[in-house]
Scaffold this active site. Structure first.
Site, PDB file in Angstrom:
ATOM      1  N   SER A   3      -0.750  10.834   2.406  1.00  0.00           N
ATOM      2  CA  SER A   3       0.397  11.615   2.854  1.00  0.00           C
ATOM      3  C   SER A   3       0.213  12.044   4.315  1.00  0.00           C
ATOM      4  O   SER A   3       0.085  11.197   5.188  1.00  0.00           O
ATOM      5  CB  SER A   3       0.618  12.807   1.917  1.00  0.00           C
ATOM      6  OG  SER A   3       1.881  13.390   2.138  1.00  0.00           O
TER       7      SER A   3
ATOM      8  N   ASP B 170       0.650   6.191   1.012  1.00  0.00           N
ATOM      9  CA  ASP B 170       2.001   6.753   1.065  1.00  0.00           C
ATOM     10  C   ASP B 170       2.100   7.803   2.171  1.00  0.00           C
ATOM     11  O   ASP B 170       2.364   8.988   1.928  1.00  0.00           O
ATOM     12  CB  ASP B 170       2.427   7.350  -0.279  1.00  0.00           C
ATOM     13  CG  ASP B 170       3.943   7.239  -0.476  1.00  0.00           C
ATOM     14  OD1 ASP B 170       4.513   6.239  -0.016  1.00  0.00           O
ATOM     15  OD2 ASP B 170       4.547   8.147  -1.078  1.00  0.00           O
TER      16      ASP B 170
ATOM     17  N   HIS C 242       4.611   9.634  -5.424  1.00  0.00           N
ATOM     18  CA  HIS C 242       3.922   9.816  -4.144  1.00  0.00           C
ATOM     19  C   HIS C 242       2.417   9.590  -4.323  1.00  0.00           C
ATOM     20  O   HIS C 242       1.784   8.863  -3.558  1.00  0.00           O
ATOM     21  CB  HIS C 242       4.214  11.229  -3.640  1.00  0.00           C
ATOM     22  CG  HIS C 242       3.789  11.482  -2.222  1.00  0.00           C
ATOM     23  ND1 HIS C 242       3.851  10.525  -1.229  1.00  0.00           N
ATOM     24  CD2 HIS C 242       3.295  12.604  -1.622  1.00  0.00           C
ATOM     25  CE1 HIS C 242       3.435  11.048  -0.084  1.00  0.00           C
ATOM     26  NE2 HIS C 242       3.077  12.292  -0.305  1.00  0.00           N
TER      27      HIS C 242
END
EC number: 3.1.1.3
Length: 500
Positions: free
Chosen positions: A168, A194, A279
């Site tokens: 992330s 991601d 995610h």
């Protein structure tokens, strides 16, 4: 309402509420980098990022302090081994997520060659409203770069032996770390799991993770479904190899319909876990590649998921396929990214086996036909029954249709295919009426669908096969009827012996 829509709105509200509570705006203000010299002067020897090194898979970490060489020895740093450093992302509750320890354990226990395993822990900087955490990513990247430069100077440890794994916001942190290294001393590899989308999508190369930040950059995109201009994970390619499992927009098993299962496992945290599911899937796909070394997932170069779903992209020629995860083949290409696609299961092990099917139908009825089919497979190692196939458009004439079929187990070399036209109430009524009017004889040769052969390509082995109707004197396929197809180019009796 679509499930990805619920998740995107939920995340958007979280960011909006946190930003408003701190008097911030989500406007398009610049997060551009100041000069490196100015930022380097602000770096103190005591960093706000804690660098932890792990001796064992259950170890909670030993802190390495910048410029304190004795901590390298105390924590067991081995300068002759590569360094794999995990970089976490934004933290809503200020607590490191369980996946961090799962990845540490996998790296420590499932690699043929040992590595130093570290963690860049920036909890105090990540546990803020989202916009502040975004600003802090540059400072954390700068501090990681300072650590790597110190290792190079103090123990002659080359940055080329460093692999940063960022999730992330941590993916962009890793990118910033790479950008602070000199061109002669680039980081060896950065993996973006991601990488965060909000405030990074469509940003310039210098303001996000990019292929320039390491000798090799790979990225896994798992939650790029966009709504209201917002996607949780970044959608655009940001690496030398960008992997898009299941198209990258959303992941199987992460729908809100799965919420009741998450309640059983996570209790009151079930909603949070459901929101994070797609995610965080990027992380678990990467961990899965460590845990199942004999079941590596293959991804294929393709224009988009629609083309991939037609089975048009299962080629491995000239580097057109690669392995997803830790064992990705590292090839630095031109600055132009390669986008690769694959299908995965909803749980570990995530690997599936990809098959392209090409079937030529001849419609011998006067009207377009929109049937639903099922196929069953017999292989040298097993079988699979009644996998549904729905064509994207009706069968109107003499035409070849291509589509993708995936199996979650390896059934070995295909020996036989059974192809069935599944009955429906409408077709049943039509067919019964026609049969009442016309006594089936020679007229039956001019009705229904004619199906002579099926061509198959196996993605994982690159094998091509052709299957022909077992009864070449009867090529007609009618509703509720099943036809058997066997290998044309190989003696079927020889193949059948392989399963005995």
């Amino acid at each position: 309402m679509e499930n990805p829509l619920c998740v995107s709105i939920f995340l958007f509200l979280c960011i909006l509420i946190q930003s408003s509570a701190h008097g911030q705006s989500l406007g398009t203000e610049s997060f551009g980098r100041r000069s490196r010299a100015a930022e380097t002067n602000e770096t103190s020897q005591e960093t706000r990022t804690r660098f932890l090194l792990f001796r064992g898979e259950t170890d909670k970490g030993c802190q390495i302090r910048l410029t304190h060489s004795d901590t390298l020895q105390q924590c067991g740093f081995n300068s002759s081994l590569p360094l794999v450093m995990i970089v976490h992302g934004w933290l809503v509750d200020g607590i490191l997520e369980d996946w961090v320890w799962q990845m540490v354990a996998a790296l420590k226990s499932h690699l043929a060659q040992p590595v130093n395993v570290g963690l860049a822990e920036w909890v105090t900087l990540a546990h803020n409203h989202y916009t502040t955490a975004v600003r802090n990513t540059r400072l954390v990247g700068q501090e990681i770069a300072a650590l790597l430069q110190w290792l190079q100077e103090s123990v002659q440890f080359s940055p080329s032996h460093v692999h940063l794994i960022g999730y992330s916001l941590g993916a962009h942190v890793s990118g910033f770390a790479g950008s602070y290294m000199s061109r002669k001393h680039k980081i060896g590899r950065i993996t973006g799991l991601d990488a965060a989308g909000p405030l990074f999508e469509k940003a310039s190369l210098s303001d996000r993770l990019s292929p320039d930040d390491a000798s090799f950059v790979d990225a896994i995109h798992t939650f790029t479904w966009e709504h209201m201009g917002l996607s949780v994970g970044i959608k655009q390619p940001i690496a030398h190899y960008d992997f898009y499992p299941n198209g990258g927009s959303y992941q199987p098993g992460c729908h809100f319909l799965e919420l009741y299962k998450h309640f059983a496992k996570h209790g009151l945290n079930a909603i949070t876990q459901t929101v994070k599911c797609a995610h965080e899937r990027s992380v678990h796909l990467f961990i899965d590649s460590l845990l199942h070394a004999d079941m590596q997932s293959t991804a294929y170069l393709c224009r988009d998921m629609d083309s991939f779903s037609q089975g048009l992209c299962l080629s491995c020629k000239k580097g057109r396929c690669n392995t997803l995860g830790y064992h990705t083949r590292q090839e630095r290409q031109s600055k132009r990214s390669k986008s690769l696609f694959l299908v995965t299961r909803a749980q570990s092990p995530f690997k599936v086996y990809h098959y392209q099917f090409k079937i030529r139908f001849i419609n011998q009825t006067e009207n377009p036909v929109e049937p639903t089919f099922t196929v069953s497979f017999l292989g040298t190692r097993g079988e699979r029954q009644k996998i549904p196939i729905t064509l994207s458009k009706g069968i109107t004439s003499n035409e070849t249709y291509s589509f993708l079929i995936t199996l979650d187990v390896d059934i070995g070399e295909l020996i036989m295919i059974k192809f069935k036209w599944e009955n429906s109430m409408v077709w049943s009524n039509v067919w019964n009426t026609v049969q009442t009017i016309i006594p089936w004889g020679r007229e039956s040769l001019h009705s229904g669908l004619a199906l002579k052969s099926i061509r198959v390509k196996v993605g994982e082995t690159q094998q091509r096969m052709t299957f022909c109707s077992e009864n070449m004197n009867d090529l007609q396929l009618h509703p509720a009827q099943e036809k058997t197809f066997v290998r044309c180019e190989t003696n079927s009796e020889t193949l059948k012996q392989k399963i005995r």
